[in-house]
Design a protein around this motif. Structure first.
Motif, PDB file in Angstrom:
ATOM      1  N   ASP A   7      10.136   0.177   4.319  1.00 22.00           N
ATOM      2  CA  ASP A   7      11.645  -0.034   4.014  1.00 22.00           C
ATOM      3  C   ASP A   7      12.340   0.908   4.168  1.00 22.00           C
ATOM      4  O   ASP A   7      12.555   1.387   4.947  1.00 22.00           O
TER       5      ASP A   7
ATOM      6  N   GLU B 193      13.571   2.937   2.256  1.00 27.94           N
ATOM      7  CA  GLU B 193      13.588   4.699   2.005  1.00 27.94           C
ATOM      8  C   GLU B 193      12.279   5.465   2.785  1.00 27.94           C
ATOM      9  O   GLU B 193      11.889   6.084   2.640  1.00 27.94           O
ATOM     10  N   ASP B 194      11.698   4.329   3.704  1.00 23.77           N
ATOM     11  CA  ASP B 194      10.951   4.937   4.964  1.00 23.77           C
ATOM     12  C   ASP B 194       9.594   4.869   4.246  1.00 23.77           C
ATOM     13  O   ASP B 194       8.363   5.612   5.180  1.00 23.77           O
ATOM     14  N   ARG B 195       9.321   4.083   3.094  1.00 29.17           N
ATOM     15  CA  ARG B 195       7.730   3.974   2.705  1.00 29.17           C
ATOM     16  C   ARG B 195       7.528   2.824   3.658  1.00 29.17           C
ATOM     17  O   ARG B 195       7.982   1.867   3.997  1.00 29.17           O
ATOM     18  N   ARG B 196       5.993   3.579   3.523  1.00 27.30           N
ATOM     19  CA  ARG B 196       5.506   2.390   4.595  1.00 27.30           C
ATOM     20  C   ARG B 196       3.947   1.557   3.593  1.00 27.30           C
ATOM     21  O   ARG B 196       3.516   2.104   2.881  1.00 27.30           O
ATOM     22  N   TYR B 197       4.270   0.245   3.954  1.00 28.62           N
ATOM     23  CA  TYR B 197       2.918  -0.205   3.180  1.00 28.62           C
ATOM     24  C   TYR B 197       2.056  -0.797   4.183  1.00 28.62           C
ATOM     25  O   TYR B 197       2.851  -1.367   5.135  1.00 28.62           O
TER      26      TYR B 197
ATOM     27  N   ALA C 182       6.510   9.869   5.923  1.00 29.81           N
ATOM     28  CA  ALA C 182       6.755   9.109   4.419  1.00 29.81           C
ATOM     29  C   ALA C 182       5.624   8.713   3.785  1.00 29.81           C
ATOM     30  O   ALA C 182       4.718   8.593   4.351  1.00 29.81           O
ATOM     31  N   GLU C 183       5.806   8.518   2.582  1.00 30.60           N
ATOM     32  CA  GLU C 183       4.186   8.168   1.707  1.00 30.60           C
ATOM     33  C   GLU C 183       3.940   7.133   2.269  1.00 30.60           C
ATOM     34  O   GLU C 183       4.735   6.254   3.171  1.00 30.60           O
ATOM     35  N   TYR C 184       2.958   6.158   2.076  1.00 35.33           N
ATOM     36  CA  TYR C 184       2.053   5.680   2.414  1.00 35.33           C
ATOM     37  C   TYR C 184       1.272   4.407   1.219  1.00 35.33           C
ATOM     38  O   TYR C 184       1.546   5.551   0.240  1.00 35.33           O
ATOM     39  N   TYR C 185       1.751   3.351   0.808  1.00 39.33           N
ATOM     40  CA  TYR C 185       1.503   2.199   0.034  1.00 39.33           C
ATOM     41  C   TYR C 185       0.111   1.697   0.839  1.00 39.33           C
ATOM     42  O   TYR C 185       0.760   0.529   1.505  1.00 39.33           O
TER      43      TYR C 185
ATOM     44  N   PHE D 254      -1.288  -2.013   0.311  1.00 38.50           N
ATOM     45  CA  PHE D 254      -1.601  -2.829  -0.022  1.00 38.50           C
ATOM     46  C   PHE D 254      -2.619  -3.185  -1.620  1.00 38.50           C
ATOM     47  O   PHE D 254      -4.318  -2.815  -0.834  1.00 38.50           O
TER      48      PHE D 254
END
Lengths: 256, 1090
Positions: free
Chosen positions: A236, A238-242, B17-20, B22
């Motif tokens: 996203d 904000e450079d957060r990664r999903y 960057a942080e990881y989310y 799922f």
């Protein structure tokens, strides 16, 4: 197939020996697993005597052959583990050290396409934030296959900047409590850029051929496994990664 | 096939960057921990994003920045550029943009160079690698659409080289197009990959290795990978442009179709889906802009409060999600429109923020508009497909395009695309699908400018008929087709629907829609009044529906009339209402029943009045008289705003047969006149063109006067030859109508009524005369002449029988009487109006004179009575007016010879009395002298009273004598009076039969005046009055001298009296007297001693 071993000596010198043997060895090596004895990882070892003890004074060529040997495992050279198949010629000498020469072989096994090959379909997300559904046409791919799939956006409340698919390789050495895994990103493939909105469906077509992949190996000689994963990553603003990782099975369908 | 090189362009991802993960239900975003890393990541990303595998980025940027400054300074001093341009250059934003663009272009140039070199070396791998790097520049998010276009254009140009390279397959790179097609898909970044894919895809189709339909479908599908609005739009534009440009769309009869590449269906499918996607992206730009703005504000407020808000995106995320509740369709375009605004309000605490964001939004909106053509281009492409015939269009293309347009719910996109659609396809297509098209218009957002769409479609439809080089035959068939469709009806129905369904639609918009329909209707049916009528009816109905519900509250508290309030809507409606007046003849226009209904929408005080005025002027311009009762009735309805006050609700058609409508409504009228009086006081006397009001009031009054004059002119247009009943009826109608208009209107309109009724009466008389002459041909005429005359006069009508004649006479008499009644009533009303007494008096006298000439002595007497009454009661305050009025009265009375003696004596007596009562001596004197004429009529021997004349003259002389002694009268004035009296004496002196004046009297007067001049000229000669009086006297003397000579030239006609100045009673008959009387006069004059 009959192969020859060529012995060449320095002219005018003689070499006495206690016999020449040739071995076909398949060996699994896990770099962190140093505990085992020599030869512990060998899953294959066939010995052929090709020369009785005697003296070698002039170049000779000796044929040999290993008939109907079964290679259950493919050669592999990973970060923490490798599977090697090689020929080892040993000239046994009584007083001096043996003369050893190794010849590497690279084994590849072709498999029949699997009978059951379901698609991978999954709905994932973070509640009230991002819901997606992805679908890959198959779970098992040969190495020159293309991953076809699509990604549905069911709910988007974050501003996605881009989406990638990574192919990850995971090597697992050891067993049980000693198991040690190593991840490696083999491929990174951007499938989308920009911010999708709800209802969008993004196509995926990823050709596997450019990447340096091996088939999936499962518990080779109880020493190591190599697994492949597709990792869908959304990034996203904000450079957060999903991300969501999903294993795929790779196999070799042809030798090339 | 090693294509790891394609990965090069991918920027390094930030592991920080942080990881989310799922996982359903896993919502514990531990933001606080990650703030710093996220921020850091963001900056990293910003750097790497532009990087795209470029090392010298920073340096190049610096150089350009410096260069930009120099340019700026140069511009400042050169001052060649216009200010605007300069501003654009100088604004930091634009400068930044220019630097970025130049930067990007230089990178493109570099990669393009390497790419071309690789091409020359037949190095496929390197050429792809460099092309990919070049295309990587398109991933920038910093450029505005305009500059992005520049970049895109450059790159598209360079890509042509690559394409050519691909085409020459075997000898160059040795790969089949299919292989290439796969190969380019190895590129790691989506945007370069897609561009390359399009590029190769074309080659693929051209080589006939792949079926066009499959490739096209694939391309348009894969392009979905780009969801960034600007990027996506340009990518798809490139796709559409290349496909179209290379002729890769299978079409009916073209080669691709024959070779099995697909059918036109596939092309439609391709273009439509490309269009749909582009439109989505385009619409999303707007949402995107809004969100960005919102985020800017968030960061602004966050920074101000000093607390690092945990991730602006969290807020942005919820903001984005708020819109989820809408229908499915709108969701496809991006979510969260409503909430964005709320937050906007929340965060924009200071005014500055709003202003700057507003500016920002405007700018973005403008940028977005710049992109519309590349969206609309798809529609053009569709229309250019041979295979899209009317059937396909109506069944396959149009519904889908419309669905797309309707669903996008975007203020900018909807009207633009509708118009683009109307423009893109030929008119016969629209003719066939007119209704579908318009039904889609109904479903657009109510804030959309629908009138423009209507106009555009109607123009397009008109073209169907107006197309040049059509044979006559074709024209007729087309016309028939057109009429059969009845487009106007369809338009109207749909417009009605729109007005009904969209409550919040602006009045302006509704009016404009109807205006465009009206234009259309007129253009196609220039003579069809019904169409126009329908349109006007439509407007009225539309507003009925519109108002009833939307303005309930105001309606209850306000007057029952609901006018359009929006000023622009009003002027639009006025324009609409003017259309029929301009195009049709007035009678035709007046037959528009719906016109008054539409007119009611306008405030009669302002716009309605203007409109009515236009009608009045139109009527005045036309040659035809108003002869039809119905027409006039409608006309009065049409111009109602001019005829009455808006607050005067008593306007109604009262029964025309009521003899005196005033009696019934006397109270009301009294009240009205009272009010008017008050108003009149402030307004001042219009007659004197003086306004005690300010300039503003004066202006208004002048305008009002002009308007009412025009209304008055209308009355003179009323004329029904040979139909007395109608004429009378019309006059009555006019009377009733005008009487209801209040005094401020009657002031202007009643004289016209008065005189036009008299004119009608005159006509009646002349007709009677004609009839009489026919019955009794003058004796001196011989038979032939009589026959000729009779033939000439009444060719068709045979002589009437006696019985008929009687009926005729009776009819005439009653009509005449009724007409004069109207005259009476109008004169009465008129003279009652404050400030109009003097003119009322004139009207009365005129009427009296006329009645006298018609030998209606009783009526004439009545009129004169009323005239004197008016004089007595109403003129008492103004001495000048009194003087003028009396002079006029005397003049009028002098001509009347048919009055009964008794009555006439009474009137003459009145005159004399009033003459005495005049305020100024001079006036008294003149009036007394004038009264002399009343005793001596040249027309009638019955009225020749020398004694009376003498008395009057003596009295005048007496007053002159008194005046000479009085203090208030200057010597000059006194001298003038004497001269005047002398003049009057001379008038009667010349008449042989009149014994009133003898030589002695005249001689005496002459001597007296001469003496006065001799004695006083040195003393008073300087004053203007004296000089005038002297000159006057000189002229009299000259006249006398001339007349003396007459005997010598008896035959020489009468040039007498040319120089003489006689104020009144200067009847030409007396001047052009027979030579006998002039001989007598000259003889008598010779006896005078000058």
């Amino acid at each position: 197939m009959v192969l020859n071993v060529l012995f060449s000596t320095v002219p005018g010198k003689r070499v006495e020996h206690l016999g020449v043997k040739i071995e076909l060895i398949g060996r699994v090596e896990a770099y962190f697993d140093r505990s085992g004895r020599e030869g512990d990882g060998d899953f294959l070892s066939i010995l052929r005597e090709i020369e009785p003890p005697g003296t070698l004074s002039e170049p000779i060529s000796k044929p040999f052959s290993f008939k109907s040997v079964d290679f259950p495992n493919e050669s592999y050279n990973g970060k923490n583990a490798s599977l090697r198949v090689f020929l080892k010629v040993t000239v046994v000498r009584s007083y001096a050290s043996n003369i050893v020469n190794e010849y590497k072989l690279w084994v590849r096994n072709v498999r029949e396409p699997p009978e059951v090959n379901n698609s991978i379909k999954m709905e994932v997300g973070i509640e009230d934030c991002l819901h997606i559904e992805f679908e890959y046409s198959k779970a098992k791919y040969h190495l020159r296959d293309a991953i076809i799939g699509k990604i549905f956006f069911l709910l988007v409340r974050v501003k996605i900047k881009r989406m990638e698919i990574e192919i990850r390789r995971r090597e697992i050495c050891g067993l049980g409590a000693n198991a040690h895994g190593e991840n490696e990103v083999i491929a990174k493939f951007e499938v989308m850029e920009g911010a999708p909105v709800r209802g969008e469906c993004i196509p995926v077509r990823l050709f596997l051929s450019p990447y340096d992949l091996t088939p999936t190996y499962k518990s080779v000689n109880n020493k190591f496994s190599v697994k492949y994963y597709l990792n869908l990553v959304l990034i996203d603003d904000e450079d957060r990664r999903y991300f969501k990782q999903q294993e795929i099975i790779l196999y070799r369908s042809e030798l090339l | 096939m090693d294509s790891s090189s394609f990965m090069g362009a991918l920027s390094a991802t930030n592991s920080a960057a942080e990881y989310y993960y799922f996982a359903s239900g896993n919502n514990n975003n531990n933001n606080n921990n990650n703030n710093s890393s996220s921020a850091q990541a963001a900056t990293n990303e910003n750097k790497s994003l532009r990087g795209g595998g470029r090392a010298d980025d920073g340096e190049a940027g610096e150089n350009h920045r410096a260069g930009g400054n120099e340019i700026q300074e140069e511009n400042l001093y050169a001052a060649r550029k216009t200010r605007e341009e300069e501003e654009e250059r100088l604004s930091p934003e634009n400068r930044e943009q220019n630097v970025w663009l130049e930067d990007a272009l230089s990178v493109v140039k570099k990669h393009a160079f390497h790419m071309k070199r690789a091409i020359e070396e037949n190095n496929l791998r390197d050429s792809l690698k460099n092309a990919s790097a070049m295309l990587g520049e398109l991933r920038t998010r910093q450029l505005s659409p305009k500059r992005y276009y520049d970049l895109w254009h450059n790159i598209a140009f360079e890509l042509e080289f690559l394409r050519e390279f691909f085409v020459n397959k075997e000898e160059k790179h040795g790969r089949s197009a299919m292989e290439l097609y796969e190969l380019v898909q190895h590129a790691g970044n989506v945007l370069p990959r897609l561009y390359l894919l399009v590029c190769v895809g074309c080659v693929y189709v051209e080589s006939r290795e792949g079926k066009a339909k499959d490739v096209l479908r694939d391309l348009v599908e894969m392009a979905k990978g780009c969801q960034h609005p600007v990027h996506g739009l340009f990518l798809r534009a490139y796709l559409a442009q290349t496909v179209k440009g290379r002729g890769l769309l299978p079409d009916t009869g073209n080669e691709l179709e024959k070779s099995g590449g697909g059918t036109v269906e596939d092309s439609i499918e391709f273009t439509l889906s490309n269009f749909t996607e582009m439109n989505k992206l385009w619409v999303r730009m707007e949402r995107f802009n809004r969100q960005q703005q919102q985020q800017q504000q968030q960061s602004g407020s966050g920074g101000g409060s000093g607390t690092a808000t945990p991730g602006g995106a969290a807020g942005g995320g919820t903001g984005g999600g708020e819109g989820e509740g809408h229908g499915n369709n709108s969701e496809a375009y991006g979510s969260g429109s409503g909430h964005g605004y709320e937050q906007h309000q929340q965060f924009a605490t200071s005014r500055g923020i709003i202003d700057s964001t507003q500016l920002e939004r405007d700018r973005r909106e403008k940028e977005r508009l710049e992109l519309r053509d590349i969206v609309g281009k798809n529609l053009t492409v569709l229309s250019q497909l041979e295979g899209v015939d009317i059937e396909t269009y109506s069944e396959n293309v149009l519904p889908r395009v419309l669905e797309q347009i309707v669903n996008c719910r975007d203020d900018v996109a909807q009207p633009y695309l509708m118009i683009a659609l109307a423009q893109a396809f030929p008119s016969e297509y629209h003719l066939a699908t007119c209704d579908d098209f318009l039904s889609a218009v109904c479903s657009l957002k109510p804030t959309v400018q629908m009138s423009a769409i209507f106009t555009s479609l109607s123009e397009r439809l008109s073209l169907y008929l107006d197309e040049p080089d059509l044979s006559e035959e074709e024209k007729t068939t087309r016309r028939a087709e057109f009429d059969e469709k009845n487009c106007v009806k369809i338009f109207l129905n749909r417009a009605q629907e729109i007005a009904n369904e969209n409550r919040e639609m602006s009045a302006l918009e509704i009016v404009q829609i109807y205006s465009s329909i009206a234009d259309f209707a007129l253009r196609q049916y220039p003579n069809d009044v019904n169409k126009m009528n329908e349109v006007l009816l439509g407007v009225a109905k539309a507003f009925d529906a519109h108002n009833v519900t939307s303005e309930d509250e105001t309606r209850l508290s306000m007057s029952p009339q609901r006018y359009i309030r929006d000023q622009r809507a009003v002027s639009a409606l006025v324009k609409l209402l003017a259309i029929p007046l301009e195009t049709f003849t007035v009678d035709v226009a007046l037959s528009l029943h719906a016109f008054p209904k539409a007119l009611k929408l306008l405030n009669p005080e302002t716009a309605g009045r203007d409109c009515a005025l236009a009608i009045v002027r139109g009527v005045l311009k036309s040659e035809k008289p108003l002869s039809d009762v119905k027409t006039v009735e409608t006309l009065f309805k049409f111009i109602a705003p001019l005829l009455r006050d808006s607050d005067n609700k008593s306007y109604e058609m009262t029964d025309l047969n009521t003899e005196s409508p005033m009696k019934g409504s006397g109270d009301l009228l009294d009240a009205l006149s009272l009010r008017e009086e008050r108003r009149g006081k402030t307004r001042g006397n219009i007659n004197n063109k003086k306004s005690s009001d300010g300039d503003e009031g004066h202006e208004e009054t002048a305008q009002f006067a002009e308007e009412q004059m025009d209304v008055a002119k209308l009355l003179h247009k009323i004329h029904c030859p040979n139909d007395w009943d109608s004429q009378l009826h019309l006059l009555k109608l006019a009377k009733v109508t005008l009487f209801s208009g209040g005094e401020k209107r009657m002031r202007f309109t009643l004289p016209a009524l008065c005189y036009s009724s008299m004119r009608f009466a005159k006509e009646l008389l002349s007709e009677r005369e004609l009839e009489e002459r026919k019955q009794h041909p003058p004796a001196k005429m011989n038979d032939e002449d009589a026959a000729a005359a009779g033939k000439l006069m009444e060719e068709d009508k045979p002589k009437r029988t006696l019985e008929e004649l009687e009926i005729f006479e009776k009819h005439l008499q009653t009509t005449l009487k009724k007409t004069l009644q109207i005259t009476h009533q109008s004169a009465e009303r008129f003279s009652e109006i404050p400030g109009c007494a003097e003119r009322g008096l004139v009207a009365w006298s005129e009427a009296g004179m006329f009645a006298d000439s018609a030998k209606l002595s009783d009526i004439s007497y009545e009129f004169f009575e009323r005239a004197f009454e008016t004089f007595d009661e109403k003129l008492s305050s103004d001495s000048r007016a009194q003087n003028r009025g009396l002079t006029y009265l005397i003049g009028a009375l002098q001509t009347c010879v048919h009055l009964e003696e008794e009555n006439r004596d009474a009137l003459v007596h009145h005159c004399a009395t009033f003459a005495n009562r005049l305020l100024r001596r001079a006036d008294q004197c003149a009036a007394a002298a004038n009264c002399a004429h009343l005793f001596w009529s040249l027309k009638s021997t019955a009225i020749r009273d020398s004694e009376g004349v003498k008395k009057c003259l003596n009295k005048a002389l007496k007053i002159a004598n008194q005046a000479a002694r009085a203090l208030g009268v200057s010597p000059g004035e006194s001298l003038g009076l004497y001269a005047h009296v002398l003049n009057k004496h001379l008038y009667f002196f010349e008449i042989e039969t009149c014994k009133a004046v003898d030589v002695e009297t005249v001689q005496h007067l002459l001597d007296a005046i001469r003496e006065m001049i001799q004695s006083g000229s040195s003393e008073h000669g300087g004053t203007a009055a004296w000089r005038d009086a002297e000159a006057y006297f000189g002229k009299i003397k000259l006249d006398i001298k001339n007349k003396r000579k007459i005997q010598n030239e008896t035959t020489g006609g009468s040039s007498v009296g040319e120089n003489a100045e006689r104020s009144i009673g200067g009847d030409e008959s007396s001047r052009s007297s027979s030579s006998g009387s002039s001989q007598f006069a000259s003889e008598r004059y010779r006896r005078l001693n000058l």
